[in-house]
Design a protein around this motif. Structure first.
Motif, short mmCIF file in Angstrom:
data_model
loop_
_atom_site.label_atom_id
_atom_site.label_comp_id
_atom_site.label_asym_id
_atom_site.label_seq_id
_atom_site.Cartn_x
_atom_site.Cartn_y
_atom_site.Cartn_z
N GLU A 1 48.78 -21.44 -12.45
CA GLU A 1 48.35 -20.50 -11.40
C GLU A 1 47.08 -19.77 -11.80
OE1 GLU A 1 51.14 -16.82 -11.45
OE2 GLU A 1 52.48 -18.49 -11.89
N LYS A 2 46.56 -19.01 -10.80
CA LYS A 2 45.31 -18.26 -11.03
C LYS A 2 45.58 -16.76 -10.93
CE LYS A 2 42.71 -21.94 -8.83
NZ LYS A 2 41.80 -22.36 -7.78
N ASP A 3 44.83 -15.97 -11.71
CA ASP A 3 44.91 -14.52 -11.58
C ASP A 3 44.36 -14.16 -10.19
OD1 ASP A 3 44.85 -11.80 -11.80
OD2 ASP A 3 43.24 -11.74 -13.28
N PRO A 4 45.20 -13.61 -9.30
CA PRO A 4 44.73 -13.39 -7.91
C PRO A 4 43.47 -12.53 -7.84
CG PRO A 4 47.08 -12.80 -8.15
CD PRO A 4 46.57 -13.13 -9.52
N GLY A 5 43.32 -11.56 -8.74
CA GLY A 5 42.16 -10.66 -8.70
C GLY A 5 40.85 -11.33 -9.11
N ALA A 6 40.94 -12.52 -9.69
CA ALA A 6 39.74 -13.17 -10.22
C ALA A 6 39.24 -14.32 -9.34
CB ALA A 6 40.02 -13.70 -11.63
N VAL A 7 40.05 -14.73 -8.36
CA VAL A 7 39.71 -15.96 -7.60
C VAL A 7 38.37 -15.79 -6.87
CG1 VAL A 7 40.40 -17.48 -5.71
CG2 VAL A 7 42.11 -16.66 -7.36
N ASP A 8 37.48 -16.78 -7.06
CA ASP A 8 36.18 -16.79 -6.40
C ASP A 8 36.00 -18.18 -5.78
OD1 ASP A 8 33.53 -16.99 -5.68
OD2 ASP A 8 32.76 -15.95 -7.44
N LYS A 9 36.36 -18.31 -4.51
CA LYS A 9 36.34 -19.61 -3.82
C LYS A 9 34.92 -20.20 -3.78
CE LYS A 9 38.95 -21.75 -1.69
NZ LYS A 9 39.51 -22.98 -2.30
N ASP A 10 33.93 -19.32 -3.55
CA ASP A 10 32.55 -19.82 -3.46
C ASP A 10 32.13 -20.46 -4.79
OD1 ASP A 10 32.45 -18.87 -0.93
OD2 ASP A 10 31.36 -17.03 -1.44
N MET A 11 32.52 -19.79 -5.89
CA MET A 11 32.17 -20.33 -7.21
C MET A 11 32.83 -21.69 -7.42
SD MET A 11 33.35 -20.91 -10.48
CE MET A 11 34.89 -20.00 -10.59
N GLU A 12 34.12 -21.78 -7.03
CA GLU A 12 34.84 -23.06 -7.20
C GLU A 12 34.20 -24.16 -6.36
OE1 GLU A 12 38.96 -22.43 -6.29
OE2 GLU A 12 39.22 -21.01 -7.93
N ASP A 13 33.87 -23.83 -5.08
CA ASP A 13 33.26 -24.84 -4.20
C ASP A 13 31.93 -25.32 -4.76
OD1 ASP A 13 35.43 -24.58 -2.58
OD2 ASP A 13 34.44 -23.30 -1.09
N GLU A 14 31.14 -24.38 -5.29
CA GLU A 14 29.84 -24.72 -5.87
C GLU A 14 30.03 -25.67 -7.07
OE1 GLU A 14 27.04 -23.73 -4.42
OE2 GLU A 14 25.94 -24.89 -5.93
N ALA A 15 31.01 -25.32 -7.94
CA ALA A 15 31.26 -26.15 -9.13
C ALA A 15 31.79 -27.53 -8.74
CB ALA A 15 32.24 -25.44 -10.06
N ARG A 16 32.58 -27.59 -7.64
CA ARG A 16 33.15 -28.88 -7.20
C ARG A 16 32.07 -29.85 -6.70
NH1 ARG A 16 37.66 -25.95 -5.19
NH2 ARG A 16 39.46 -26.51 -6.43
N LYS A 17 30.97 -29.27 -6.15
CA LYS A 17 29.94 -30.09 -5.51
C LYS A 17 29.40 -31.17 -6.44
CE LYS A 17 27.86 -26.87 -2.28
NZ LYS A 17 26.79 -25.88 -2.23
N ASN A 18 29.25 -30.84 -7.74
CA ASN A 18 28.65 -31.83 -8.65
C ASN A 18 29.72 -32.68 -9.37
OD1 ASN A 18 29.67 -30.06 -10.47
ND2 ASN A 18 27.71 -29.17 -11.07
N GLY A 19 30.97 -32.54 -8.93
CA GLY A 19 32.03 -33.40 -9.48
C GLY A 19 32.42 -33.06 -10.91
N LEU A 20 32.02 -31.89 -11.39
CA LEU A 20 32.28 -31.55 -12.80
C LEU A 20 33.41 -30.52 -12.94
CD1 LEU A 20 28.60 -31.34 -14.15
CD2 LEU A 20 30.29 -33.16 -14.53
N TYR A 21 34.14 -30.26 -11.85
CA TYR A 21 35.20 -29.25 -11.89
C TYR A 21 36.50 -29.88 -11.42
CZ TYR A 21 37.88 -25.12 -10.45
OH TYR A 21 38.86 -24.18 -10.29
N ALA A 22 37.59 -29.64 -12.16
CA ALA A 22 38.89 -30.17 -11.73
C ALA A 22 39.99 -29.17 -12.08
CB ALA A 22 39.16 -31.50 -12.43
N GLU A 23 41.10 -29.26 -11.31
CA GLU A 23 42.30 -28.47 -11.62
C GLU A 23 43.46 -29.44 -11.77
OE1 GLU A 23 42.95 -25.51 -8.62
OE2 GLU A 23 40.88 -24.78 -8.77
#
Ligand code: CP
Length: 307
Positions: free
Chosen positions: A180-202
């Motif tokens: 799980e993620k710390d709810p206070g830290a979640v940054d969807k925009d940051m995750e979407d940006e990192a996903r764009k280049n295919g270098l981010y996974a969960e």
């Protein structure tokens, strides 16, 4: 224009590379930089406790010929008067400021009311000095980050946000192996940006450790809640949920992992990390702590040169 470092995306990939190169040069040749910040004053403002951030910034200023002043919310007027007025007064004494705040919004309000560079010393969303310092440590111990595999084990939080943003920008693949993620830290925009280049996974599949170059972890409970009786039930719940994700030697051996071990500290031994992981031959944890100072020295010099 005054440059601030409030979140990792405040710097481009090229600017991060410049700062990392500068940090390597400054670390290698300290005598050349003994007067790099001569006559300059850094104000270090804290709303929360710290060992590394306070000491590394203050020691860093000493090393560069400048001076660091510690300012604590609890023993100053900052929590009493309106923030923007206190900031407009504080900046009259300083050339650069670092602040550790509970909320990112506080840093934004500070930056809106000041003309000197402001550095985020950790808020609930980001820890950019940690992300850049960890990039420096991984480069020192493994070369260019391009193509490297980094696993983050445990809870997604402010430190993992900075790690994801900085390391994917520099070409590494970052996999969060998290329940799980710390709810206070979640940054969807940051995750979407990192996903764009295919270098981010969960994932929750620990086999990602097998070919990891580096494995990181951090506390499962935010430091301000760790001894708070109101948080006791949630702390117990998290310990149960996260214990399978503890970074320990047996887990690394099970997956045949040769990953270098990293933790931003403070370590909670027996929770997110075991003693045999901290003291493992692959552990880089104390180099990580030292590199906070070297990267921050480069950040301060760079921000003052570019503002
Ligand atoms: N990693 C880190 O920021 O340490 P401190 O909380 O001790 O400053």
């Amino acid at each position: 224009m005054t440059r601030h470092l409030l979140k990792d995306s405040d710097l481009t990939a090229e600017e991060k590379r410049e700062i990392l190169q500068l940090a390597l040069k400054m670390k290698k040749n300290p005598d050349k930089y003994r007067e790099a910040l001569k006559g300059k004053t850094l104000i270090m403002y804290f709303e929360k406790t710290s060992t590394r951030t306070r000491l590394s910034f203050e020691a860093g200023m000493t090393r560069l010929g400048g001076h660091g002043i510690f300012l604590d919310k609890r023993t100053s007027q900052v929590g009493i008067s309106e923030l923007k007025d206190e900031i407009r007064a504080i900046e009259r004494y300083a050339d650069i400021m670092m602040a550790r705040t509970r909320k990112h919004a506080t840093l934004k309000e500070m930056a809106e009311n000041m003309k000197i560079p402001l550095i985020n010393g950790c808020c609930e969303r980001y820890h950019p000095c940690q992300g850049l310092g960890d990039a420096l440590t991984m480069i020192e111990h493994g070369g260019d980050l391009k193509g490297k595999k980094i696993v983050w084990l445990g809870i997604a939080n402010n430190v993992s946000n900075s790690l994801v943003q900085t390391c994917t920008q520099l070409g590494a693949k970052v996999t969060l192996c998290i329940p799980e993620k710390d709810p206070g830290a979640v940054d969807k925009d940051m995750e979407d940006e990192a996903r764009k280049n295919g270098l981010y996974a969960e994932t929750q599949d620990m086999s990602c450790l097998k070919d990891a170059d580096f494995v990181h972890t951090d506390t499962w409970v935010n430091m301000e809640f760790i001894n708070d009786p109101k948080f006791a039930d949630e702390k117990e719940r998290r310990i149960k949920a996260f214990m399978p994700y503890q970074l320990n030697k047996a887990l690394l051996d099970k997956h045949g992992s040769k990953a270098k071990i990293m933790h931003c500290m403070p370590c909670h031994v027996g929770y997110e990390i075991s003693r045999d992981a901290i003291d493992h031959p692959n552990s880089l944890i104390f180099d990580q702590a030292e590199n906070r100072m070297h990267i921050q020295n480069a950040i301060m010099v760079w921000l003052l040169q570019n503002s």
